[in-house]
Write a protein that holds these residues in place. Sequence first.
Motif, mmCIF file in Angstrom:
data_model
loop_
_atom_site.group_PDB
_atom_site.id
_atom_site.type_symbol
_atom_site.label_atom_id
_atom_site.label_comp_id
_atom_site.label_asym_id
_atom_site.label_seq_id
_atom_site.Cartn_x
_atom_site.Cartn_y
_atom_site.Cartn_z
ATOM 1 N N LEU A 180 38.559 6.424 28.864
ATOM 2 C CA LEU A 180 38.890 6.502 30.299
ATOM 3 C C LEU A 180 39.016 7.902 30.922
ATOM 4 C CD1 LEU A 180 41.944 4.080 30.073
ATOM 5 C CD2 LEU A 180 39.712 3.382 30.920
ATOM 6 N N ASP A 181 37.820 8.587 30.383
ATOM 7 C CA ASP A 181 37.580 10.081 30.752
ATOM 8 C C ASP A 181 38.640 11.014 30.027
ATOM 9 O OD1 ASP A 181 35.352 9.516 32.388
ATOM 10 O OD2 ASP A 181 36.430 9.048 33.972
ATOM 11 N N GLU A 182 39.354 10.651 29.185
ATOM 12 C CA GLU A 182 40.537 11.539 28.501
ATOM 13 C C GLU A 182 40.186 11.621 27.091
ATOM 14 O OE1 GLU A 182 42.646 13.408 30.019
ATOM 15 O OE2 GLU A 182 42.088 12.691 32.104
ATOM 16 N N LYS A 183 40.359 12.668 26.404
ATOM 17 C CA LYS A 183 40.585 12.669 24.974
ATOM 18 C C LYS A 183 41.961 13.041 24.393
ATOM 19 C CE LYS A 183 36.999 14.718 23.066
ATOM 20 N NZ LYS A 183 36.170 16.020 22.213
ATOM 21 N N GLU A 184 42.757 13.168 25.332
ATOM 22 C CA GLU A 184 44.445 13.332 24.879
ATOM 23 C C GLU A 184 45.321 12.276 25.595
ATOM 24 O OE1 GLU A 184 45.475 17.476 23.959
ATOM 25 O OE2 GLU A 184 43.661 18.042 24.638
ATOM 26 N N PHE A 185 46.099 11.785 24.786
ATOM 27 C CA PHE A 185 47.063 10.811 25.361
ATOM 28 C C PHE A 185 48.536 11.029 24.699
ATOM 29 C CE2 PHE A 185 42.931 8.973 25.132
ATOM 30 C CZ PHE A 185 42.550 8.314 26.387
ATOM 31 N N GLU A 186 49.177 10.843 25.522
ATOM 32 C CA GLU A 186 50.652 10.807 25.108
ATOM 33 C C GLU A 186 51.727 9.586 25.607
ATOM 34 O OE1 GLU A 186 54.644 13.667 24.811
ATOM 35 O OE2 GLU A 186 52.779 14.636 24.670
ATOM 36 N N GLY A 187 52.221 8.871 24.886
ATOM 37 C CA GLY A 187 53.103 7.875 25.431
ATOM 38 C C GLY A 187 53.600 6.910 24.124
ATOM 39 N N VAL A 188 54.502 6.025 24.798
ATOM 40 C CA VAL A 188 54.956 5.099 23.788
ATOM 41 C C VAL A 188 53.893 4.187 23.152
ATOM 42 C CG1 VAL A 188 56.824 3.146 23.459
ATOM 43 C CG2 VAL A 188 57.163 5.110 25.002
ATOM 44 N N LEU A 189 53.869 4.201 21.650
ATOM 45 C CA LEU A 189 52.970 3.321 21.029
ATOM 46 C C LEU A 189 53.537 1.900 20.868
ATOM 47 C CD1 LEU A 189 50.793 2.870 18.924
ATOM 48 C CD2 LEU A 189 52.260 3.488 17.263
ATOM 49 N N THR A 190 53.055 0.955 21.566
ATOM 50 C CA THR A 190 53.548 -0.259 21.556
ATOM 51 C C THR A 190 52.898 -1.438 20.714
ATOM 52 O OG1 THR A 190 52.105 -1.049 23.450
ATOM 53 C CG2 THR A 190 54.084 -0.036 24.159
ATOM 54 N N LYS B 19 48.910 9.179 9.677
ATOM 55 C CA LYS B 19 47.556 9.189 9.003
ATOM 56 C C LYS B 19 46.873 7.879 8.358
ATOM 57 C CE LYS B 19 46.852 13.797 8.283
ATOM 58 N NZ LYS B 19 45.706 14.454 8.440
ATOM 59 N N LYS B 20 47.976 7.105 8.205
ATOM 60 C CA LYS B 20 47.879 5.852 7.542
ATOM 61 C C LYS B 20 48.171 4.440 8.329
ATOM 62 C CE LYS B 20 48.790 7.952 3.122
ATOM 63 N NZ LYS B 20 49.719 8.678 2.678
ATOM 64 N N ASP B 21 47.826 3.351 8.113
ATOM 65 C CA ASP B 21 47.992 2.265 8.864
ATOM 66 C C ASP B 21 49.634 2.089 8.937
ATOM 67 O OD1 ASP B 21 45.332 1.723 9.000
ATOM 68 O OD2 ASP B 21 45.462 -0.383 8.161
ATOM 69 N N LYS B 22 50.266 2.281 7.732
ATOM 70 C CA LYS B 22 51.753 2.164 7.690
ATOM 71 C C LYS B 22 52.484 3.291 8.667
ATOM 72 C CE LYS B 22 52.780 4.804 3.511
ATOM 73 N NZ LYS B 22 53.617 5.130 2.710
ATOM 74 N N ASP B 23 51.920 4.426 8.872
ATOM 75 C CA ASP B 23 52.470 5.226 9.566
ATOM 76 C C ASP B 23 52.523 4.959 11.073
ATOM 77 O OD1 ASP B 23 52.813 7.022 7.445
ATOM 78 O OD2 ASP B 23 50.756 8.037 8.009
ATOM 79 N N PHE B 24 51.446 4.419 11.699
ATOM 80 C CA PHE B 24 51.331 3.842 12.643
ATOM 81 C C PHE B 24 52.240 2.611 13.078
ATOM 82 C CE2 PHE B 24 47.449 6.230 12.644
ATOM 83 C CZ PHE B 24 47.345 6.477 14.070
ATOM 84 N N LYS C 265 43.139 12.690 15.745
ATOM 85 C CA LYS C 265 44.353 13.007 15.215
ATOM 86 C C LYS C 265 45.586 12.266 16.133
ATOM 87 C CE LYS C 265 46.577 17.602 14.851
ATOM 88 N NZ LYS C 265 46.397 19.218 15.128
ATOM 89 N N ALA C 266 46.569 12.131 15.261
ATOM 90 C CA ALA C 266 47.844 11.178 15.727
ATOM 91 C C ALA C 266 48.846 11.854 15.018
ATOM 92 C CB ALA C 266 47.831 9.882 15.686
ATOM 93 N N ARG C 267 50.074 12.089 15.862
ATOM 94 C CA ARG C 267 51.514 12.381 15.576
ATOM 95 C C ARG C 267 52.529 11.891 16.389
ATOM 96 N NH1 ARG C 267 52.818 16.122 19.223
ATOM 97 N NH2 ARG C 267 51.464 17.550 20.013
ATOM 98 N N LEU C 268 53.746 11.982 15.830
ATOM 99 C CA LEU C 268 54.707 11.778 16.791
ATOM 100 C C LEU C 268 54.783 12.728 17.630
ATOM 101 C CD1 LEU C 268 57.308 10.566 14.125
ATOM 102 C CD2 LEU C 268 56.237 9.175 15.546
ATOM 103 N N ALA C 269 55.595 12.549 18.914
ATOM 104 C CA ALA C 269 55.620 13.586 19.804
ATOM 105 C C ALA C 269 57.088 13.521 20.270
ATOM 106 C CB ALA C 269 54.812 13.321 20.704
#
Length: 157
Positions: free
Chosen positions: A110-120, A88-93, A149-153
Motif C-alpha cells: 500500500l505504498d508504505e514499508k513501515e507500519f505501526e499499529g495493533v497486531l490483531t 522473530k518467531k511465530d510464537k512471538d507474533f 523486521k518486527a518488534r513490539l512498539a
Amino acid sequence: MSKKVTEIVEELAAPILEELQLELVEVEYVKEGKSWFLRVYIDKETGVDIEDCSNVSEKLSEKLDEADPISQNYFLEVSSPGAERPLKKDKDFLKAIGKNVYIKTYEPILDEKEFEGVLTEFDGEQVTLEVKIKTRKKTVIIPYAKIAKARLAITFS
C-alpha cells in the motif's frame, strides 16, 4: 562451510537456558568501532533480572571457552530484549496479538514499508494490523514472508 557464530552460540546456549527455564530471544555478533560484541538476549514470562543475566553469562562463557568458536577478542553481553522486544518467531507474533507493534517490510505494501499499529491476527502466513491514520482506523494485511523486521512498539498516551 562452517556454521555462523550466532548458530553455534544458540546451540551452546540452548541447554543452559533450558536448565534455567529461560527463553533465547536473539543472538547478535556485531562489530562496533574496533570491538566485537556477542549479545545474547534472554527472557521469561515474569521478565529477567540481573541474576538471570549473570547466571547465563557465567555458564555460557565457560561453554564458549571450551568450544572456542570465535577467533578474535569480543565482549559477551547477556541481557533482556527490553520493552521493544523483536518479534522473530511465530510464537512471538502470537504472543503479541493485541499489542502495539512496528513492522518494516522488504518491499512496499500500500505504498508504505513501515507500519505501526495493533497486531490483531497472525495465521502463520500473514499479519493483520489495525493502524491509525489521523482519526481513522485502517486494517492492513502484511504477508509474513515480506517482513524484514518486527518488534513490539511502546506507545505513549
